[in-house]
Every structure is written in structure tokens, then in C-alpha cells.
Motif scaffolding. Structure first.
Motif, PDB file in Angstrom:
ATOM      1  N   HIS A 166      38.687  25.952  32.269  1.00 51.06           N
ATOM      2  CA  HIS A 166      37.402  25.323  31.964  1.00 51.06           C
ATOM      3  C   HIS A 166      37.343  24.947  30.485  1.00 51.06           C
ATOM      4  O   HIS A 166      38.022  25.531  29.649  1.00 51.06           O
ATOM      5  CB  HIS A 166      36.217  26.200  32.393  1.00 51.06           C
ATOM      6  CG  HIS A 166      36.154  27.542  31.743  1.00 51.06           C
ATOM      7  ND1 HIS A 166      35.309  28.538  32.179  1.00 51.06           N
ATOM      8  CD2 HIS A 166      36.809  28.085  30.676  1.00 51.06           C
ATOM      9  CE1 HIS A 166      35.444  29.614  31.435  1.00 51.06           C
ATOM     10  NE2 HIS A 166      36.329  29.359  30.502  1.00 51.06           N
TER      11      HIS A 166
ATOM     12  N   THR B  13      38.403  36.684  34.559  1.00 50.50           N
ATOM     13  CA  THR B  13      38.158  36.545  33.138  1.00 50.50           C
ATOM     14  C   THR B  13      39.065  35.482  32.543  1.00 50.50           C
ATOM     15  O   THR B  13      40.087  35.117  33.135  1.00 50.50           O
ATOM     16  CB  THR B  13      38.398  37.894  32.422  1.00 50.50           C
ATOM     17  OG1 THR B  13      38.229  37.734  31.019  1.00 50.50           O
ATOM     18  CG2 THR B  13      39.793  38.414  32.679  1.00 50.50           C
ATOM     19  N   GLU B  14      38.703  34.994  31.376  1.00 52.20           N
ATOM     20  CA  GLU B  14      39.621  34.145  30.638  1.00 52.20           C
ATOM     21  C   GLU B  14      40.857  34.948  30.261  1.00 52.20           C
ATOM     22  O   GLU B  14      40.777  36.148  29.998  1.00 52.20           O
ATOM     23  CB  GLU B  14      38.946  33.602  29.372  1.00 52.20           C
ATOM     24  CG  GLU B  14      37.827  32.618  29.647  1.00 52.20           C
ATOM     25  CD  GLU B  14      37.140  32.136  28.388  1.00 52.20           C
ATOM     26  OE1 GLU B  14      36.400  31.148  28.468  1.00 52.20           O
ATOM     27  OE2 GLU B  14      37.331  32.774  27.328  1.00 52.20           O
TER      28      GLU B  14
ATOM     29  N   SER C 196      31.790  29.582  39.011  1.00 56.56           N
ATOM     30  CA  SER C 196      32.612  28.826  39.963  1.00 56.56           C
ATOM     31  C   SER C 196      31.996  28.867  41.356  1.00 56.56           C
ATOM     32  O   SER C 196      31.651  29.936  41.858  1.00 56.56           O
ATOM     33  CB  SER C 196      34.033  29.402  40.021  1.00 56.56           C
ATOM     34  OG  SER C 196      34.761  28.845  41.088  1.00 56.56           O
TER      35      SER C 196
ATOM     36  N   GLN D 276      33.659  37.770  33.896  1.00 56.91           N
ATOM     37  CA  GLN D 276      33.267  37.483  32.514  1.00 56.91           C
ATOM     38  C   GLN D 276      32.036  36.589  32.490  1.00 56.91           C
ATOM     39  O   GLN D 276      31.893  35.681  33.318  1.00 56.91           O
ATOM     40  CB  GLN D 276      34.428  36.824  31.774  1.00 56.91           C
ATOM     41  CG  GLN D 276      34.182  36.687  30.277  1.00 56.91           C
ATOM     42  CD  GLN D 276      35.351  36.069  29.540  1.00 56.91           C
ATOM     43  OE1 GLN D 276      36.386  35.790  30.123  1.00 56.91           O
ATOM     44  NE2 GLN D 276      35.190  35.838  28.255  1.00 56.91           N
TER      45      GLN D 276
ATOM     46  N   VAL E 231      32.176  32.750  32.938  1.00 60.16           N
ATOM     47  CA  VAL E 231      32.858  32.189  34.105  1.00 60.16           C
ATOM     48  C   VAL E 231      31.844  31.844  35.185  1.00 60.16           C
ATOM     49  O   VAL E 231      31.036  32.690  35.593  1.00 60.16           O
ATOM     50  CB  VAL E 231      33.908  33.176  34.668  1.00 60.16           C
ATOM     51  CG1 VAL E 231      34.474  32.672  35.995  1.00 60.16           C
ATOM     52  CG2 VAL E 231      35.024  33.384  33.654  1.00 60.16           C
TER      53      VAL E 231
ATOM     54  N   VAL F   1      41.318  30.664  33.277  1.00 62.86           N
ATOM     55  CA  VAL F   1      40.618  31.774  33.938  1.00 62.86           C
ATOM     56  C   VAL F   1      41.537  32.380  34.984  1.00 62.86           C
ATOM     57  O   VAL F   1      42.161  31.658  35.775  1.00 62.86           O
ATOM     58  CB  VAL F   1      39.311  31.283  34.595  1.00 62.86           C
ATOM     59  CG1 VAL F   1      38.625  32.413  35.354  1.00 62.86           C
ATOM     60  CG2 VAL F   1      38.369  30.718  33.530  1.00 62.86           C
TER      61      VAL F   1
END
Length: 291
Positions: free
Chosen positions: A162, A144-145, A101, A96, A99, A260
């Protein structure tokens, strides 16, 4: 690792007989292995009450650590097997757009270095679009969330949470405020980044009594950053996305966090690269991202 595998089986089944059957070993062998693990860890992991079995306090504390240890070992074994193979190991991964990280980057680096034939196709999009592509077979995995209504066909594993904040130019009047109020931004022009009208901002604003002005739209994070740097407006996005000439500003009355997850279609066979990615992701401790 056999001891850890047996422990995890008993923790799932809460029954030594069923756990032994699952691991395809005799119950005495499984019991001896558990006892050896208990000796190494310094205390009982299970409380046995006639036909019922429960995790002790030590067992509950050890469970997540031993799960990660086992997943890491399995990921290492899979990568080791892949090193000796010559076939292509493709992975189609959807992430997504909101996102970001460092752990994700590290996992992709590990796969690229350790899995021979690794071929990655990486795409971005909204949560709904990625979910649809996964169900249709276009994507092996998605990050994804967590949506409010996850389809039954999607398996998902939590990675991290997040927080959403105001992301704006460094010279914005509120950029240096310690924790400005969302209510102080009634006249702020906002930029929509996912085509949904900034739903998280809308909910947060309604809670403090006003309707935000969503005036501009960006189709991806790069264009969103360009609009913010141009000074046409601000965005309400995860603070980890604040890069370049922009700054993340937490808002005192808009505490919005999202979980997430890593998702895959339930029951669909995964290739070596997708399986390695799942195991590596579940073995790592993903730190929550804050603004």
C-alpha cells in the motif's frame, strides 16, 4: 489435486525421485500424474536434462496459479472438517493500525460462516508491538507492514503493498491539486499516528530538503480521523484509510510504499482457525492498495 500436489513437490525439489519420496508415492506414479497434468495444460511443465530438472516457461507461469489452487483446496478441506466439529476454534489476530483490506474482511466472514466454534479476538497496534505479542504467545497471527529487521522466529508471507499519501480535510487548499509537491507543505502541521514521529514522512521530507512539523499525536485511527476532520492538521498514512470527511492526496515527490505481510511464529503449532486463516490468506489474490 493429486496432480497439482505432485507438480508443486517437483517444483520445490527439482528432482522427481525426491518429490516422489516427499509425496509418499512411487516415482512412476508421480511421473504419470505430471504427464496427465501437462496434457491438460497443453505443454511440458518441466525440462529434464539427465539428473537435473527445470521448470519450463509454462511451468513458471503455472506455478503461482497452481499454488493458489492448492492452498484454496486445502483451506476448503479444513473448513469442511471444522463444520462437523463442536469444539471451540479460537483465533487471536493482530492487525497493524495502518492496514485496511476488503480481502481481510472477506476471509474473516468465511471463517465465521464455515468454521464451527470460531471465536475471534482482534487487536490493533504498531508493528513492533504486534511482533512482540506474537513472540510472547499472545497472538496467533499478525498482519503488519514488513519491518526492516524481521526476527528469525517469525515466518511471513507477502499479501499486498500500500502507498502512503497525505490525508487531509476536503477543504484543504491542496486537496483538489492533482499532484502537489511535498515541498509545498513545509508549514503544514502533521499528526503522528504511531508514536514514532512519522518516520516515513520524515524520510520523504529530508529527501526534498526540509523538516516536517509533527505537532499532534493520535493513539488510533479513529482519533486520527477526528483530528483531521477537526482541521488541526494532516496525516501521512496509507490512502485506503481515508474515510469520512477526509481525502487522500498523492504527493508528487513522496512515493512511499510498504509491503504488508501475514506473520506467525515459526515452528509453533497453529490451531484449526489459525491454520484455516493462513491457508485462506495465501490462496487469495490480495490486490495492491493505491491512494
Amino acid at each position: 489435486m493429486h496432480q497439482v500436489r505432485y507438480f508443486l513437490a517437483v517444483a520445490r525439489e527439482l528432482n522427481f525421485t525426491r518429490a516422489a519420496d516427499e509425496c509418499n508415492v512411487s516415482q512412476p506414479s508421480l511421473t504419470r500424474a505430471i504427464q496427465k497434468l501437462e496434457e491438460e495444460l497443453g505443454g511440458p511443465l518441466f525440462r529434464r536434462e539427465r539428473s537435473r530438472t527445470h521448470l519450463t516457461d509454462l511451468g513458471r507461469l503455472m506455478l503461482p496459479h497452481l499454488e493458489r489452487t492448492f492452498e484454496a483446496a486445502e483451506a476448503a478441506k479444513l473448513l469442511a472438517k471444522g463444520v462437523g466439529r463442536s469444539e471451540v476454534a479460537p483465533l487471536t489476530l493482530g492487525v497493524q493500525s495502518v492496514v485496511e483490506s476488503d480481502t481481510l474482511n472477506a476471509i474473516l466472514k468465511e471463517l465465521a460462516e464455515g468454521l464451527k466454534g470460531f471465536e475471534l479476538t482482534l487487536t490493533t497496534g504498531s508493528a513492533d508491538v504486534l511482533m512482540e505479542k506474537a513472540l510472547s504467545g499472545e497472538l496467533d497471527l499478525i498482519i503488519t507492514e514488513l519491518p526492516g529487521d524481521v526476527p528469525d522466529r517469525i515466518d511471513h508471507w507477502p499479501l499486498f503493498r500500500h502507498g502512503y499519501v497525505m490525508v487531509t480535510r476536503k477543504d484543504h487548499p491542496l486537496a483538489r491539486s492533482e499532484t502537489p509537491s511535498l515541498g509545498a507543505l513545509r508549514d503544514e502541521p502533521w499528526i503522528d499516528h504511531d508514536g514514532a514521529g512519522c518516520p516515513r514522512l520524515q524520510l520523504a521530507a529530508v529527501a526534498v530538503g526540509f523538516e516536517p512539523i509533527v505537532r499532534h499525536r493520535a493513539t488510533d485511527m479513529r482519533n486520527l480521523g477526528r483530528l483531521i476532520e477537526a482541521g488541526v492538521g494532516s496525516a501521512f498514512i496509507p490512502g485506503s484509510l481515508a474515510t469520512g470527511d477526509v481525502v487522500a492526496v498523492p504527493l508528487a515527490d513522496a512515493d512511499v510504499t510498504e509491503s504488508v505481510v501475514l506473520g506467525a511464529v515459526a515452528g509453533r503449532r497453529r490451531g484449526p482457525a489459525a491454520e484455516a486463516f493462513v491457508r485462506a490468506s495465501r490462496a487469495k489474490s490480495w490486490a495492491d492498495v493505491t491512494a
